[in-house]
Design a protein around this motif. Structure first.
Motif, PDB file in Angstrom:
ATOM      1  N   ARG A 153       0.834  -1.211   0.000  1.00  0.00           N
ATOM      2  CA  ARG A 153       0.000   0.000   0.000  1.00  0.00           C
ATOM      3  C   ARG A 153       0.870   1.263   0.000  1.00  0.00           C
ATOM      4  O   ARG A 153       0.585   2.215  -0.729  1.00  0.00           O
ATOM      5  N   ARG A 190       2.262   1.976  -3.367  1.00  0.00           N
ATOM      6  CA  ARG A 190       1.315   2.572  -4.292  1.00  0.00           C
ATOM      7  C   ARG A 190       1.210   4.076  -4.060  1.00  0.00           C
ATOM      8  O   ARG A 190       0.994   4.849  -4.983  1.00  0.00           O
ATOM      9  N   ALA A 191       1.382   4.489  -2.802  1.00  0.00           N
ATOM     10  CA  ALA A 191       1.228   5.912  -2.463  1.00  0.00           C
ATOM     11  C   ALA A 191       2.484   6.721  -2.781  1.00  0.00           C
ATOM     12  O   ALA A 191       2.413   7.906  -3.055  1.00  0.00           O
ATOM     13  N   PHE A 212     -11.231   3.244   0.159  1.00  0.00           N
ATOM     14  CA  PHE A 212     -10.831   2.170   1.072  1.00  0.00           C
ATOM     15  C   PHE A 212      -9.963   1.148   0.331  1.00  0.00           C
ATOM     16  O   PHE A 212      -8.957   0.668   0.847  1.00  0.00           O
ATOM     17  N   GLU A 213     -10.385   0.801  -0.904  1.00  0.00           N
ATOM     18  CA  GLU A 213      -9.635  -0.185  -1.688  1.00  0.00           C
ATOM     19  C   GLU A 213      -8.247   0.334  -2.040  1.00  0.00           C
ATOM     20  O   GLU A 213      -7.268  -0.391  -1.999  1.00  0.00           O
ATOM     21  N   GLU A 214      -8.215   1.622  -2.414  1.00  0.00           N
ATOM     22  CA  GLU A 214      -6.987   2.208  -2.943  1.00  0.00           C
ATOM     23  C   GLU A 214      -5.942   2.449  -1.866  1.00  0.00           C
ATOM     24  O   GLU A 214      -4.768   2.139  -2.034  1.00  0.00           O
ATOM     25  N   GLN A 215      -6.370   3.050  -0.758  1.00  0.00           N
ATOM     26  CA  GLN A 215      -5.388   3.476   0.236  1.00  0.00           C
ATOM     27  C   GLN A 215      -5.602   2.860   1.609  1.00  0.00           C
ATOM     28  O   GLN A 215      -4.860   3.163   2.546  1.00  0.00           O
ATOM     29  N   GLY A 216      -6.614   1.998   1.716  1.00  0.00           N
ATOM     30  CA  GLY A 216      -6.864   1.340   2.992  1.00  0.00           C
ATOM     31  C   GLY A 216      -7.809   2.135   3.871  1.00  0.00           C
ATOM     32  O   GLY A 216      -7.868   3.353   3.784  1.00  0.00           O
TER      33      GLY A 216
END
Lengths: 207, 207
Positions: free
Chosen positions: A119, A122-123, B31-35
């Motif tokens: 994660r 990705r950021a 939520f999916e992308e960054q939690g």
């Protein structure tokens, strides 16, 4: 800690200190318990009974600590599989060793940390995160090679997509992270035997 | 939005609003992308182009939105399996349907949200989180029942621990969450066929 920062050793050489080891151990516990995202350097410091500055003496940031926890294990996981692939045995025998290698070397509590690294990557662009992802990609590719080898020898049906099969077996081997705690009634060896049996023969008695 | 808050309908009755649906959809993406941990109500509001207050008109907090996303799917997943268990067919046929039910009803992107709920539950007592965990526990128990039924009929070896077998198969079915994206070259149906084949017969041609 004196304030003569100009004579401080570089962080990389501040190894083998009991305090440093304590920080890594406590950080690993906090990461497992409440997740990497919810754990701050301040909390790690409080848990160790040291100041925030003490943490920064050894580590440049949270990512540094995280990688110190998971990198050695990731490397040994992949090099273990690499060795198995080179053995002069059947693919079936290699699969048994590969599952055992995974279960013995992979700390199931680290799964969340792996997710955290993915994660974070990705950021933001960060060479340390990219390096970790590359180790895991190499490990996954080694699993795919194992399945492809079995398809070449005819041991595994060629109609299956090798990547899907490899990832399915890996997924099964990772799943104990959500429920398994080592115990005398179900050792890592017992767990390994059941997963190997399912991967090789499926769960049914009659085929 | 007027300020006459005393005449506002209770939140539960503010359903079927396009704005409400937009909030849920955008929140799910974030939520999916960054939690879940890294997503704030402020970000959800910004992503929807509405104020923070608009979000609170529909939802009491982030947990409310999270549960709105994953609860309907969790319930249908479990009730689907419950129906399969009641069918008058062999355990082998039930297993095929159970794997298909899982892959068709479970959005792989939701795995991280499941982890988030588990982690939040560990940190605090909250009836909504407990309810979610109970649905998942019921689903897991249904999987264990399926394996135990197979052990009673003699289809599955009794020497395996039913819980370990059930969790291993479930783990395999959950694993596509980390890599699978639906495509024409590998549909959910294709994926389901491979996982069913592994679970029932293992990956090898010769037994």
């Amino acid at each position: 800690m004196s304030n003569v920062s100009t004579v401080r050793k570089p962080r990389a050489s501040r190894r083998n200190s009991p305090r440093r080891e304590l920080i890594v151990r406590r950080a690993a516990e906090l990461f497992e318990e409440q997740g990497v995202a919810h754990t701050s350097i301040e909390e790690i410091a409080a848990e160790c009974g040291v100041t925030r500055e003490s943490i920064y003496y050894y580590f440049s940031d949270k990512v540094d600590i995280l990688i110190e926890i998971i990198k050695p294990e990731s490397i040994s996981l992949d090099s273990g599989l690499q060795r198995i692939l080179g053995l002069d045995i059947s693919v079936r025998e290699k699969l048994v060793l590969a599952v055992e290698n995974h279960l013995h070397r992979f700390n199931p509590n680290y799964t969340d940390m792996v997710v955290a690294v993915r994660r974070m990557r990705r950021a933001k662009q960060d060479a340390r995160l990219v390096e970790m992802l590359n180790i895991w990609r190499h490990y996954q590719r080694n699993w795919v090679s194992l399945i492809q080898e079995g398809q070449k020898t005819g041991e595994i049906p060629g109609s299956f997509d090798a990547k899907v099969v490899a990832y399915a077996i890996l997924g099964m081997c990772n799943s104990p992270s959500t429920w398994y705690r080592p115990s005398a009634s179900l050792t890592i060896g017992d767990l390994s035997n059941i997963l190997v049996a399912i991967a090789t023969n499926g769960i049914f008695t009659e085929k």
